[in-house]
Design a protein around this motif. Structure first.
Motif, PDB file in Angstrom:
ATOM      1  N   MET A   1     -19.658 -32.554 -69.518  1.00 19.79           N
ATOM      2  CA  MET A   1     -21.064 -32.569 -69.087  1.00 19.79           C
ATOM      3  C   MET A   1     -21.958 -31.786 -70.029  1.00 19.79           C
ATOM      4  O   MET A   1     -23.087 -32.189 -70.315  1.00 19.79           O
ATOM      5  CB  MET A   1     -21.185 -32.016 -67.671  1.00 19.79           C
ATOM      6  N   SER A   2     -21.479 -30.646 -70.511  1.00 18.49           N
ATOM      7  CA  SER A   2     -22.305 -29.813 -71.389  1.00 18.49           C
ATOM      8  C   SER A   2     -22.725 -30.566 -72.637  1.00 18.49           C
ATOM      9  O   SER A   2     -23.880 -30.466 -73.075  1.00 18.49           O
ATOM     10  CB  SER A   2     -21.543 -28.536 -71.783  1.00 18.49           C
ATOM     11  N   ARG A   3     -21.805 -31.322 -73.216  1.00 20.54           N
ATOM     12  CA  ARG A   3     -22.163 -32.081 -74.410  1.00 20.54           C
ATOM     13  C   ARG A   3     -23.252 -33.101 -74.092  1.00 20.54           C
ATOM     14  O   ARG A   3     -24.180 -33.303 -74.885  1.00 20.54           O
ATOM     15  CB  ARG A   3     -20.949 -32.800 -74.984  1.00 20.54           C
ATOM     16  N   SER A   4     -23.141 -33.737 -72.930  1.00 15.90           N
ATOM     17  CA  SER A   4     -24.150 -34.731 -72.550  1.00 15.90           C
ATOM     18  C   SER A   4     -25.536 -34.108 -72.467  1.00 15.90           C
ATOM     19  O   SER A   4     -26.524 -34.676 -72.953  1.00 15.90           O
ATOM     20  CB  SER A   4     -23.774 -35.359 -71.201  1.00 15.90           C
ATOM     21  N   ILE A   5     -25.635 -32.925 -71.858  1.00  8.60           N
ATOM     22  CA  ILE A   5     -26.930 -32.259 -71.725  1.00  8.60           C
ATOM     23  C   ILE A   5     -27.431 -31.773 -73.081  1.00  8.60           C
ATOM     24  O   ILE A   5     -28.627 -31.856 -73.386  1.00  8.60           O
ATOM     25  CB  ILE A   5     -26.847 -31.089 -70.733  1.00  8.60           C
TER      26      ILE A   5
ATOM     27  N   TYR B   1     -25.504 -36.600 -56.983  1.00  4.46           N
ATOM     28  CA  TYR B   1     -24.854 -36.237 -55.727  1.00  4.46           C
ATOM     29  C   TYR B   1     -24.804 -34.727 -55.548  1.00  4.46           C
ATOM     30  O   TYR B   1     -24.461 -33.987 -56.473  1.00  4.46           O
ATOM     31  CB  TYR B   1     -23.435 -36.799 -55.686  1.00  4.46           C
ATOM     32  N   GLY B   2     -25.135 -34.281 -54.335  1.00  3.33           N
ATOM     33  CA  GLY B   2     -25.131 -32.861 -54.028  1.00  3.33           C
ATOM     34  C   GLY B   2     -23.895 -32.454 -53.236  1.00  3.33           C
ATOM     35  O   GLY B   2     -23.233 -33.273 -52.579  1.00  3.33           O
ATOM     36  N   LEU B   3     -23.596 -31.174 -53.281  1.00  6.19           N
ATOM     37  CA  LEU B   3     -22.440 -30.608 -52.590  1.00  6.19           C
ATOM     38  C   LEU B   3     -22.542 -30.843 -51.088  1.00  6.19           C
ATOM     39  O   LEU B   3     -23.586 -30.604 -50.483  1.00  6.19           O
ATOM     40  CB  LEU B   3     -22.360 -29.107 -52.900  1.00  6.19           C
ATOM     41  N   TYR B   4     -21.441 -31.326 -50.515  1.00  4.95           N
ATOM     42  CA  TYR B   4     -21.292 -31.628 -49.088  1.00  4.95           C
ATOM     43  C   TYR B   4     -22.048 -32.886 -48.669  1.00  4.95           C
ATOM     44  O   TYR B   4     -22.328 -33.083 -47.482  1.00  4.95           O
ATOM     45  CB  TYR B   4     -21.692 -30.440 -48.212  1.00  4.95           C
ATOM     46  N   ASP B   5     -22.359 -33.736 -49.629  1.00  6.62           N
ATOM     47  CA  ASP B   5     -22.868 -35.052 -49.293  1.00  6.62           C
ATOM     48  C   ASP B   5     -21.818 -35.815 -48.477  1.00  6.62           C
ATOM     49  O   ASP B   5     -20.609 -35.585 -48.603  1.00  6.62           O
ATOM     50  CB  ASP B   5     -23.179 -35.825 -50.572  1.00  6.62           C
TER      51      ASP B   5
ATOM     52  N   SER C   1     -16.461 -39.155 -59.496  1.00  8.03           N
ATOM     53  CA  SER C   1     -17.714 -38.624 -58.973  1.00  8.03           C
ATOM     54  C   SER C   1     -17.594 -37.123 -58.785  1.00  8.03           C
ATOM     55  O   SER C   1     -16.610 -36.641 -58.206  1.00  8.03           O
ATOM     56  CB  SER C   1     -18.081 -39.292 -57.644  1.00  8.03           C
ATOM     57  N   TYR C   2     -18.586 -36.403 -59.283  1.00  5.39           N
ATOM     58  CA  TYR C   2     -18.671 -34.955 -59.120  1.00  5.39           C
ATOM     59  C   TYR C   2     -19.839 -34.656 -58.179  1.00  5.39           C
ATOM     60  O   TYR C   2     -20.843 -35.375 -58.169  1.00  5.39           O
ATOM     61  CB  TYR C   2     -18.901 -34.284 -60.476  1.00  5.39           C
ATOM     62  N   PHE C   3     -19.714 -33.568 -57.398  1.00  2.33           N
ATOM     63  CA  PHE C   3     -20.757 -33.206 -56.440  1.00  2.33           C
ATOM     64  C   PHE C   3     -21.302 -31.827 -56.813  1.00  2.33           C
ATOM     65  O   PHE C   3     -20.579 -30.838 -56.837  1.00  2.33           O
ATOM     66  CB  PHE C   3     -20.197 -33.235 -55.020  1.00  2.33           C
ATOM     67  N   PHE C   4     -22.608 -31.786 -57.104  1.00  2.00           N
ATOM     68  CA  PHE C   4     -23.232 -30.628 -57.719  1.00  2.00           C
ATOM     69  C   PHE C   4     -23.779 -29.641 -56.693  1.00  2.00           C
ATOM     70  O   PHE C   4     -24.373 -30.032 -55.683  1.00  2.00           O
ATOM     71  CB  PHE C   4     -24.397 -31.068 -58.607  1.00  2.00           C
ATOM     72  N   CYS C   5     -23.618 -28.366 -57.016  1.00  2.00           N
ATOM     73  CA  CYS C   5     -24.408 -27.326 -56.369  1.00  2.00           C
ATOM     74  C   CYS C   5     -25.546 -26.982 -57.326  1.00  2.00           C
ATOM     75  O   CYS C   5     -25.516 -27.340 -58.506  1.00  2.00           O
ATOM     76  CB  CYS C   5     -23.566 -26.100 -56.039  1.00  2.00           C
ATOM     77  N   LEU C   6     -26.549 -26.282 -56.842  1.00  2.00           N
ATOM     78  CA  LEU C   6     -27.708 -25.972 -57.678  1.00  2.00           C
ATOM     79  C   LEU C   6     -27.337 -25.115 -58.878  1.00  2.00           C
ATOM     80  O   LEU C   6     -27.862 -25.309 -59.979  1.00  2.00           O
ATOM     81  CB  LEU C   6     -28.792 -25.281 -56.847  1.00  2.00           C
ATOM     82  N   ASP C   7     -26.432 -24.173 -58.685  1.00  2.00           N
ATOM     83  CA  ASP C   7     -26.069 -23.271 -59.777  1.00  2.00           C
ATOM     84  C   ASP C   7     -25.411 -24.015 -60.932  1.00  2.00           C
ATOM     85  O   ASP C   7     -25.642 -23.693 -62.103  1.00  2.00           O
ATOM     86  CB  ASP C   7     -25.129 -22.170 -59.263  1.00  2.00           C
ATOM     87  N   THR C   8     -24.583 -25.003 -60.620  1.00  2.00           N
ATOM     88  CA  THR C   8     -23.928 -25.774 -61.681  1.00  2.00           C
ATOM     89  C   THR C   8     -24.951 -26.530 -62.508  1.00  2.00           C
ATOM     90  O   THR C   8     -24.906 -26.533 -63.744  1.00  2.00           O
ATOM     91  CB  THR C   8     -22.906 -26.755 -61.085  1.00  2.00           C
ATOM     92  N   VAL C   9     -25.900 -27.173 -61.838  1.00  2.00           N
ATOM     93  CA  VAL C   9     -26.951 -27.913 -62.550  1.00  2.00           C
ATOM     94  C   VAL C   9     -27.786 -26.959 -63.385  1.00  2.00           C
ATOM     95  O   VAL C   9     -28.092 -27.220 -64.554  1.00  2.00           O
ATOM     96  CB  VAL C   9     -27.837 -28.685 -61.555  1.00  2.00           C
TER      97      VAL C   9
END
Length: 338
Positions: A234-238, A256-260, A285-293
């Protein structure tokens, strides 16, 4: 809780229906429930405990080609396009797309064009460059937008095949002059080859930091794309997004957010990482929290403008069940001076 859509009495039915749609759309992405309350509920439920456990990665290396093949097959199965819905809400969530004039928009992971189409409809001047790792999805996107009644799209919608998390973007994308050459010679070369061939127009573009390039795209949309990328890539993509974006340009993010609800439906055997799952068709599929984003974008040099959970409660009328959907909404800017 969302309020019921109100419709004035005395209007013709068509007018009432339009008001109802506009009212519902405006409220659809409001807070239908509190994410912290959902988190507390899920983490206290023993049946969901396996989602919270640390995950030891497998010893074998992941193959990027396997991910691409899975998405090729996915788009083959859903070639009719009925699986996807046009994401009209994007121009409401990211109003900058309405007033960007003739600026260039890069849609990363365009799928069948469900994100590009509403942008082209809403802004008659926007130029959209759309990439995907699946050639089948690109063909379908061309068909979908070609059949839409949005005027002359040929001059405003351009596709190219690219697996950004593995190969990065082609250098011409960061340079106004080279993008013009790409439009003239699009049929000859659209991206860097997996065999290591030189990219298009390398004589005018510098791959190392794009030092020889002047320009870049104005906006980038990452809509339900990054979650399909393995976490370690993911880091390379960003970073690639940062490189091809103009100073002052913005990235619009939704995923997608965490606990969807869809995360909680995955069985334990489908886990392939922490908060990362693989479906039976091979797509992940990965599910993101705000801190990860936040860490991904700020770590690449972006400035955070907006970042929050989007919590929507909807009703499955056939099953009579309430569904809680969680997405992450984000807006990030490349500093003017870098």
């Amino acid at each position: 809780m969302r309020r019921a859509c109100r419709v004035s009495i005395g209007y013709p039915e068509a007018r009432r229906a339009k008001i109802r749609r506009m009212s519902c759309e405006a409220e659809y992405f409001s807070k239908g429930f509190d994410w912290e309350e959902l988190r507390a509920e899920i983490e206290a439920n023993p049946s969901f405990r396996y989602h919270l456990l640390p995950y030891e990665p497998s010893s074998f290396a992941r193959e990027a080609e396997a991910d691409v093949d899975a998405w090729e097959q996915f788009h083959t199965r859903h070639s009719s396009g009925k699986f996807f819905k046009e994401r009209r809400y994007l121009v409401k969530e990211f109003p900058e797309l309405l007033s960007c004039g003739e600026n260039a928009v890069l849609e990363v992971g365009c799928g069948n064009g469900s994100t590009a189409l509403p942008i082209l409809r809403a802004n008659k001047d926007a130029i959209v460059y759309a990439c995907d790792c699946s050639s089948k999805s690109l063909n379908r996107a061309q068909e979908v937008i070609g059949s839409a009644t949005i005027g002359s799209f040929e001059d405003r919608f351009h596709t190219f095949c690219c697996d950004v998390c593995t190969n990065g973007f082609p250098p011409w994308l960061a340079c106004n002059s080279c993008r013009n050459k790409f439009l003239q010679k699009q049929s000859n070369c659209v991206s860097e080859s997996k065999e290591g061939n030189e990219p298009c127009f390398t004589n005018t573009c510098s791959r190392e930091g794009y030092d020889g390039c002047i320009g870049g795209v104005d906006f980038i949309t990452l809509i339900f794309t990054l979650s399909a990328v393995p976490l370690e890539r993911m880091s390379r993509s960003i970073n690639e997004c940062f490189a091809v974006l103009k100073p002052g340009g913005m990235v619009f993010f939704r995923d997608y957010g965490l606990y969807d609800m869809t995360m909680l439906r995955f069985e334990q055997a489908k886990r392939v990482g922490f908060r990362e799952y693989k479906r039976s068709d091979g797509t992940r599929s990965y599910f993101f929290c705000l801190d990860t984003v936040r860490d991904l974008f700020v770590g690449a040099g972006f400035t955070e403008l907006e970042l929050d959970y989007c919590c929507v409660k909807s009703l499955n009328r056939q099953q009579g069940k309430s569904m809680r959907r969680v997405w992450v909404h984000g807006k990030f800017k490349k500093p003017t001076l870098v």
